[in-house]
Write a protein that holds these residues in place. Structure first.
Motif, mmCIF file in Angstrom:
data_model
loop_
_atom_site.group_PDB
_atom_site.id
_atom_site.type_symbol
_atom_site.label_atom_id
_atom_site.label_comp_id
_atom_site.label_asym_id
_atom_site.label_seq_id
_atom_site.Cartn_x
_atom_site.Cartn_y
_atom_site.Cartn_z
ATOM 1 N N ALA A 31 22.236 -15.812 42.088
ATOM 2 C CA ALA A 31 23.549 -16.468 42.080
ATOM 3 C C ALA A 31 24.205 -16.380 40.706
ATOM 4 N N ALA A 32 23.391 -16.500 39.650
ATOM 5 C CA ALA A 32 23.936 -16.372 38.295
ATOM 6 C C ALA A 32 24.555 -14.993 38.102
ATOM 7 N N LEU A 33 23.890 -13.959 38.619
ATOM 8 C CA LEU A 33 24.433 -12.603 38.499
ATOM 9 C C LEU A 33 25.738 -12.466 39.278
ATOM 10 N N ARG A 34 25.787 -13.063 40.476
ATOM 11 C CA ARG A 34 26.994 -12.934 41.296
ATOM 12 C C ARG A 34 28.182 -13.692 40.722
ATOM 13 N N SER A 35 27.943 -14.590 39.779
ATOM 14 C CA SER A 35 29.051 -15.332 39.186
ATOM 15 C C SER A 35 29.767 -14.539 38.094
ATOM 16 N N LEU A 36 29.252 -13.355 37.747
ATOM 17 C CA LEU A 36 29.779 -12.609 36.610
ATOM 18 C C LEU A 36 31.203 -12.065 36.766
ATOM 19 N N PRO A 37 31.638 -11.585 37.937
ATOM 20 C CA PRO A 37 32.959 -10.931 38.000
ATOM 21 C C PRO A 37 34.103 -11.772 37.465
ATOM 22 N N GLY A 38 34.156 -13.052 37.835
ATOM 23 C CA GLY A 38 35.232 -13.889 37.327
ATOM 24 C C GLY A 38 35.181 -14.066 35.826
ATOM 25 N N ILE A 39 33.962 -14.077 35.252
ATOM 26 C CA ILE A 39 33.797 -14.229 33.804
ATOM 27 C C ILE A 39 34.208 -12.957 33.066
ATOM 28 N N LEU A 40 33.882 -11.801 33.653
ATOM 29 C CA LEU A 40 34.104 -10.524 32.969
ATOM 30 C C LEU A 40 35.450 -9.889 33.294
ATOM 31 N N MET A 41 36.205 -10.462 34.224
ATOM 32 C CA MET A 41 37.429 -9.839 34.720
ATOM 33 C C MET A 41 38.378 -9.432 33.592
ATOM 34 N N LEU A 42 38.720 -10.373 32.730
ATOM 35 C CA LEU A 42 39.689 -10.087 31.671
ATOM 36 C C LEU A 42 39.115 -9.133 30.628
ATOM 37 N N SER A 43 37.817 -9.243 30.345
ATOM 38 C CA SER A 43 37.192 -8.343 29.377
ATOM 39 C C SER A 43 37.208 -6.901 29.872
ATOM 40 N N LEU A 44 36.925 -6.697 31.152
ATOM 41 C CA LEU A 44 36.960 -5.358 31.721
ATOM 42 C C LEU A 44 38.381 -4.798 31.704
ATOM 43 N N GLU A 45 39.355 -5.658 31.967
ATOM 44 C CA GLU A 45 40.759 -5.224 31.895
ATOM 45 C C GLU A 45 41.114 -4.750 30.494
ATOM 46 N N HIS A 46 40.772 -5.544 29.496
ATOM 47 C CA HIS A 46 41.201 -5.266 28.124
ATOM 48 C C HIS A 46 40.438 -4.094 27.505
ATOM 49 N N GLU A 47 39.110 -4.050 27.719
ATOM 50 C CA GLU A 47 38.321 -3.019 27.053
ATOM 51 C C GLU A 47 38.420 -1.663 27.748
ATOM 52 N N LEU A 48 38.371 -1.654 29.076
ATOM 53 C CA LEU A 48 38.305 -0.399 29.816
ATOM 54 C C LEU A 48 39.621 -0.008 30.467
ATOM 55 N N GLY A 49 40.613 -0.903 30.425
ATOM 56 C CA GLY A 49 41.923 -0.574 30.958
ATOM 57 C C GLY A 49 42.015 -0.551 32.471
ATOM 58 N N TRP A 50 41.071 -1.191 33.158
ATOM 59 C CA TRP A 50 41.112 -1.223 34.609
ATOM 60 C C TRP A 50 42.064 -2.309 35.087
ATOM 61 N N SER A 51 42.695 -2.102 36.224
ATOM 62 C CA SER A 51 43.641 -3.085 36.758
ATOM 63 C C SER A 51 42.901 -4.214 37.467
ATOM 64 N N ARG A 52 43.600 -5.338 37.652
ATOM 65 C CA ARG A 52 43.017 -6.499 38.314
ATOM 66 C C ARG A 52 42.589 -6.181 39.749
#
Length: 409
Positions: A31-52
């Motif tokens: 469950a801890a692993l599955r909680s990651l997307p919401g935490i990493l969403m903005l970081s993935l957008e900013h660092e890798l340039g992926w859209s929401r």
């Protein structure tokens, strides 16, 4: 003076509780692993340039495969035992998290988070817990299922603030590596050593058994052929699809970005999710206790009604105090539906078929979650906010009330 050694001997801990603890650990870290997307969403957008919506699409694939793999893995649990399926699934999650820290292309994220972690999640879900608990417990079954439902919440409670802090201070890759290490070094060996498929493997009876001999009952050759002909299966699966739509698919993916866009701090939203998890631990265990004593269908109707009302109230939240209050109220019945739905499945379709039948019901749950994850991201891209997504989820929860009241034993 004659001493009754049998009565004076200390009572040993029943092995069912050890199985429960090991299963809790497995579900807790998954469950801890599955909680990651919401935490990493903005970081993935900013660092890798992926859209929401592109990131949300990978989460949707994860949730969809989580659901689709559940029935097949559940059937494997019925036929070959839950332990083998659990070990393979934990290994897949550790692989996805460790390799996920190395991604640089969107297709790699879809492959690892969407496909590998999605399949691994299917074998470390409440389907696993339901298959084991219905074998190991005759009494306190609802309570045990409630404890496992709380594993999802406590995993979020403990890890969300920690992972947010790691993501903010060191980046998103160390957050993935931490969970990869915990799954591979801690959860995998504990599961291998402690889990047992049946009480007979440990030369004991299920917890609460009165001492009468239990003859193993094989799983039905094709239980789903019977189940899909019954309206109660479709009503239960449909209501659980709405459960997924209104919980993991929406909140674990989009609540933190929603809060940040409305002026809340990242840590404030992490604390909000943590508080939600804390109250859900109490609510889910209480739900399991209630399932041992009251009608499970009526309890489900109550849970979905409260959820629908709380979700519509989210539209009016504009301060951190109100957000924390919402988290407490909503958290009380976030996963309270899990022990009620799982126990009701065993009652209606037989405990020896619960792996595959509940697996398909969980598949519906994850389809709802996948739809919510992608639809909320799409609506945000089109409208600029999540208001319509939260409103729809509240209305769907009220629809679930009408569905569960029609289920007949």
């Amino acid at each position: 003076m004659i001493i009754n050694r049998r009565n004076s001997a200390p009572r040993r801990l029943h092995y069912a509780w050890i199985v429960l603890a090991a299963t809790f650990a497995c579900l807790f870290f998954a469950a801890a692993l599955r909680s990651l997307p919401g935490i990493l969403m903005l970081s993935l957008e900013h660092e890798l340039g992926w859209s929401r919506d592109a990131i949300s699409g990978a989460v949707a694939v994860n949730l969809l495969l989580f659901g689709v793999s559940g029935p097949w893995l559940g059937r494997g649990m019925d036929l070959y035992g839950p332990k083998r399926v659990c070990l393979v699934s934990v290994a897949l999650l550790a692989l996805a998290a460790g390799a996920g820290a190395l991604v640089s292309e969107l297709w790699q994220w879809y492959l690892l988070w969407g496909v590998v972690a999605g399949i691994g999640s299917g074998g470390t879900s409440i389907v696993l817990g339901s298959a084991l608990i219905n074998r190991w417990f005759t009494e306190r079954r609802g309570l045990a299922l409630g404890v496992l439902g709380a594993a999802f919440s406590s995993g979020q409670l403990i890890f969300t603030p920690l992972l947010v802090q790691i993501n903010r201070d060191f980046g998103w890759r160390p957050a993935l590596l931490l969970l990869a290490g915990l799954l591979g070094v801690l959860v995998l060996p504990v599961s291998a050593y402690c889990l047992a498929d049946e009480p007979a493997r440990k030369r004991c009876l299920p917890y609460g058994n009165d001492g009468s001999e239990i003859k193993p009952v094989p799983a039905d050759p094709n239980p789903m052929r019977k189940a899909i002909r019954q309206s109660r299966f479709w009503l239960l699966a449909g209501s659980f699809a709405i459960c997924g739509f209104t919980t993991s698919g929406l909140f674990q993916t989009h609540l933190i970005p929603h809060g940040i866009e409305h002026g809340f701090t990242e840590m404030g939203m992490a604390l909000s999710l943590g508080l939600m998890g804390a109250t859900d631990i109490f609510g889910t265990i209480l739900s399991g206790w209630l399932c041992d004593r009251f009608d499970k269908g009526r309890l489900l109707a109550l849970y979905y009604g409260l959820r629908g009302l709380s979700l519509t109230g989210l539209l009016f939240v504009d301060s951190i105090e109100q957000m924390l209050l919402f988290s407490m109220v909503y958290g009380l019945n976030w996963l309270s539906t899990v022990p009620a739905t799982s126990a009701l499945t065993a009652d209606l379709f037989g405990k020896n078929n619960v792996g595959v039948v509940f697996g398909w019901i969980c598949c519906a749950h994850q389809m709802g979650a996948a739809l919510a994850s992608y639809l909320a991201g799409y609506l945000h891209s089109q409208l600029g906010d999540y208001q319509l997504a939260f409103l729809c989820s509240g209305l769907f929860a009220l629809l679930a009330v009408l569905m569960v009241v029609r289920i007949r034993g």
